[in-house]
Scaffold this motif. Structure first.
Motif, PDB file in Angstrom:
ATOM      1  N   ASN A 177      28.859  10.259 -19.669  1.00 31.96           N
ATOM      2  CA  ASN A 177      27.947   9.174 -19.989  1.00 31.96           C
ATOM      3  C   ASN A 177      28.585   8.313 -21.075  1.00 31.96           C
ATOM      4  O   ASN A 177      28.869   8.790 -22.173  1.00 31.96           O
ATOM      5  CB  ASN A 177      26.607   9.767 -20.463  1.00 31.96           C
ATOM      6  CG  ASN A 177      25.566   8.707 -20.630  1.00 31.96           C
ATOM      7  OD1 ASN A 177      25.806   7.529 -20.404  1.00 31.96           O
ATOM      8  ND2 ASN A 177      24.384   9.130 -21.052  1.00 31.96           N
ATOM      9  N   ASP A 178      28.774   7.023 -20.813  1.00 29.37           N
ATOM     10  CA  ASP A 178      29.428   6.122 -21.762  1.00 29.37           C
ATOM     11  C   ASP A 178      28.442   5.345 -22.621  1.00 29.37           C
ATOM     12  O   ASP A 178      28.819   4.389 -23.285  1.00 29.37           O
ATOM     13  CB  ASP A 178      30.345   5.131 -21.024  1.00 29.37           C
ATOM     14  CG  ASP A 178      31.646   5.766 -20.580  1.00 29.37           C
ATOM     15  OD1 ASP A 178      32.029   6.788 -21.166  1.00 29.37           O
ATOM     16  OD2 ASP A 178      32.283   5.224 -19.665  1.00 29.37           O
ATOM     17  N   GLU A 179      27.173   5.726 -22.610  1.00 24.74           N
ATOM     18  CA  GLU A 179      26.201   5.009 -23.430  1.00 24.74           C
ATOM     19  C   GLU A 179      26.509   5.254 -24.891  1.00 24.74           C
ATOM     20  O   GLU A 179      26.958   6.331 -25.274  1.00 24.74           O
ATOM     21  CB  GLU A 179      24.785   5.516 -23.114  1.00 24.74           C
ATOM     22  CG  GLU A 179      24.351   5.179 -21.694  1.00 24.74           C
ATOM     23  CD  GLU A 179      22.988   5.762 -21.395  1.00 24.74           C
ATOM     24  OE1 GLU A 179      22.280   6.198 -22.314  1.00 24.74           O
ATOM     25  OE2 GLU A 179      22.647   5.786 -20.209  1.00 24.74           O
ATOM     26  N   PRO A 180      26.239   4.239 -25.747  1.00 20.64           N
ATOM     27  CA  PRO A 180      26.510   4.444 -27.162  1.00 20.64           C
ATOM     28  C   PRO A 180      25.667   5.570 -27.724  1.00 20.64           C
ATOM     29  O   PRO A 180      24.497   5.712 -27.384  1.00 20.64           O
ATOM     30  CB  PRO A 180      26.163   3.110 -27.806  1.00 20.64           C
ATOM     31  CG  PRO A 180      25.654   2.222 -26.732  1.00 20.64           C
ATOM     32  CD  PRO A 180      25.728   2.955 -25.436  1.00 20.64           C
ATOM     33  N   LYS A 181      26.273   6.354 -28.582  1.00 24.51           N
ATOM     34  CA  LYS A 181      25.570   7.482 -29.195  1.00 24.51           C
ATOM     35  C   LYS A 181      24.676   6.962 -30.329  1.00 24.51           C
ATOM     36  O   LYS A 181      25.052   6.066 -31.053  1.00 24.51           O
ATOM     37  CB  LYS A 181      26.590   8.488 -29.723  1.00 24.51           C
ATOM     38  CG  LYS A 181      27.432   9.094 -28.622  1.00 24.51           C
ATOM     39  CD  LYS A 181      28.504   9.993 -29.199  1.00 24.51           C
ATOM     40  CE  LYS A 181      29.331  10.599 -28.104  1.00 24.51           C
ATOM     41  NZ  LYS A 181      30.383   9.751 -27.607  1.00 24.51           N
ATOM     42  N   PRO A 182      23.486   7.563 -30.483  1.00 22.08           N
ATOM     43  CA  PRO A 182      22.613   7.127 -31.572  1.00 22.08           C
ATOM     44  C   PRO A 182      23.226   7.495 -32.929  1.00 22.08           C
ATOM     45  O   PRO A 182      23.806   8.559 -33.095  1.00 22.08           O
ATOM     46  CB  PRO A 182      21.309   7.895 -31.334  1.00 22.08           C
ATOM     47  CG  PRO A 182      21.674   9.037 -30.419  1.00 22.08           C
ATOM     48  CD  PRO A 182      22.895   8.614 -29.677  1.00 22.08           C
ATOM     49  N   THR A 183      23.108   6.608 -33.863  1.00 21.97           N
ATOM     50  CA  THR A 183      23.628   6.850 -35.209  1.00 21.97           C
ATOM     51  C   THR A 183      22.459   7.060 -36.157  1.00 21.97           C
ATOM     52  O   THR A 183      21.297   6.853 -35.802  1.00 21.97           O
ATOM     53  CB  THR A 183      24.501   5.678 -35.695  1.00 21.97           C
ATOM     54  OG1 THR A 183      23.683   4.501 -35.725  1.00 21.97           O
ATOM     55  CG2 THR A 183      25.702   5.465 -34.791  1.00 21.97           C
ATOM     56  N   ALA A 184      22.750   7.415 -37.382  1.00 24.78           N
ATOM     57  CA  ALA A 184      21.700   7.661 -38.386  1.00 24.78           C
ATOM     58  C   ALA A 184      20.943   6.390 -38.723  1.00 24.78           C
ATOM     59  O   ALA A 184      19.796   6.422 -39.154  1.00 24.78           O
ATOM     60  CB  ALA A 184      22.327   8.279 -39.632  1.00 24.78           C
ATOM     61  N   GLU A 185      21.587   5.240 -38.550  1.00 23.76           N
ATOM     62  CA  GLU A 185      20.948   3.959 -38.877  1.00 23.76           C
ATOM     63  C   GLU A 185      19.895   3.558 -37.869  1.00 23.76           C
ATOM     64  O   GLU A 185      19.006   2.803 -38.144  1.00 23.76           O
ATOM     65  CB  GLU A 185      22.009   2.863 -38.968  1.00 23.76           C
ATOM     66  CG  GLU A 185      23.002   3.128 -40.085  1.00 23.76           C
ATOM     67  CD  GLU A 185      24.156   2.147 -40.021  1.00 23.76           C
ATOM     68  OE1 GLU A 185      24.146   1.243 -39.179  1.00 23.76           O
ATOM     69  OE2 GLU A 185      25.071   2.292 -40.843  1.00 23.76           O
TER      70      GLU A 185
END
Length: 186
Positions: A177-185
């Motif tokens: 899966n190439d979706e962007p990973k969720p970040t802390a922000e």
């Protein structure tokens, strides 16, 4: 003249009494130096070159067999190399990426390291698998294997095998899966 008969004839001609050690015994080593100077050593490379020049060229079927026998293990190695590298790199990036800043290329490099270690480990299993499949080199003389056509068939088999294997080994890319990973922000 059959090349092995030619070699035996040549050996017999060379060993007829001039190929002796300094103690007078017949020498069994081509090129052994006699300090008395009673014979002239024949270089092994020259003899090998003459054998290759006298060798009968392999048939098209033998060349195909050389190609195929060299291609199959490299298909397996190329597949394992790319498959493990992609899977390990993805796992490293997704798991270690949470703890330390790790670029995609660094994860790929670490995945490649793991893949190389696994490749070395699995090499014997790939060879055993090829033997189970019944892959064998064609029956040819050692001099025939040294001909340019035989070496070329072997090299092209390896090149095509590793290329096909690496392309097949890229199959995990369909599943990642190439979706962007969720970040802390976020």
């Amino acid at each position: 003249m059959d090349e092995w008969l030619w070699v035996e004839w040549l050996w017999g001609q060379l060993a007829v009494g001039s190929w002796r050690t300094r103690f007078g015994r017949l020498s069994n080593k081509v090129g052994q130096v006699d300090p008395t100077g009673t014979f002239c050593a024949v270089p092994d490379e020259w003899l090998k070159k003459k054998l290759v020049e006298a060798a009968e060229p392999p048939t098209a079927r033998q060349l195909y067999s050389i190609f195929f026998v060299n291609a199959v293990p490299f298909v397996a190695f190329g597949f394992l190399d790319n498959f493990i590298m992609i899977m390990a790199g993805e796992y490293i990036e997704s798991s270690l990426g949470h703890f330390i800043t790790l670029s995609t290329m660094a994860a790929a490099g670490l995945g490649n390291t793991i893949s190389d270690i696994m490749g070395i480990t699995m090499a014997t299993y790939v060879e055993e698998g090829c033997q189970l499949l019944g892959l064998k080199q064609p029956r040819m003389t050692p001099a025939q294997f040294e001909l340019k056509s035989s070496r070329r068939a072997s090299s092209w088999g390896r090149i095509m095998g590793i290329t096909v294997g690496c392309l097949i080994g890229m199959c995990p890319l369909w599943l990642i899966n190439d979706e962007p990973k969720p970040t802390a922000e976020n």
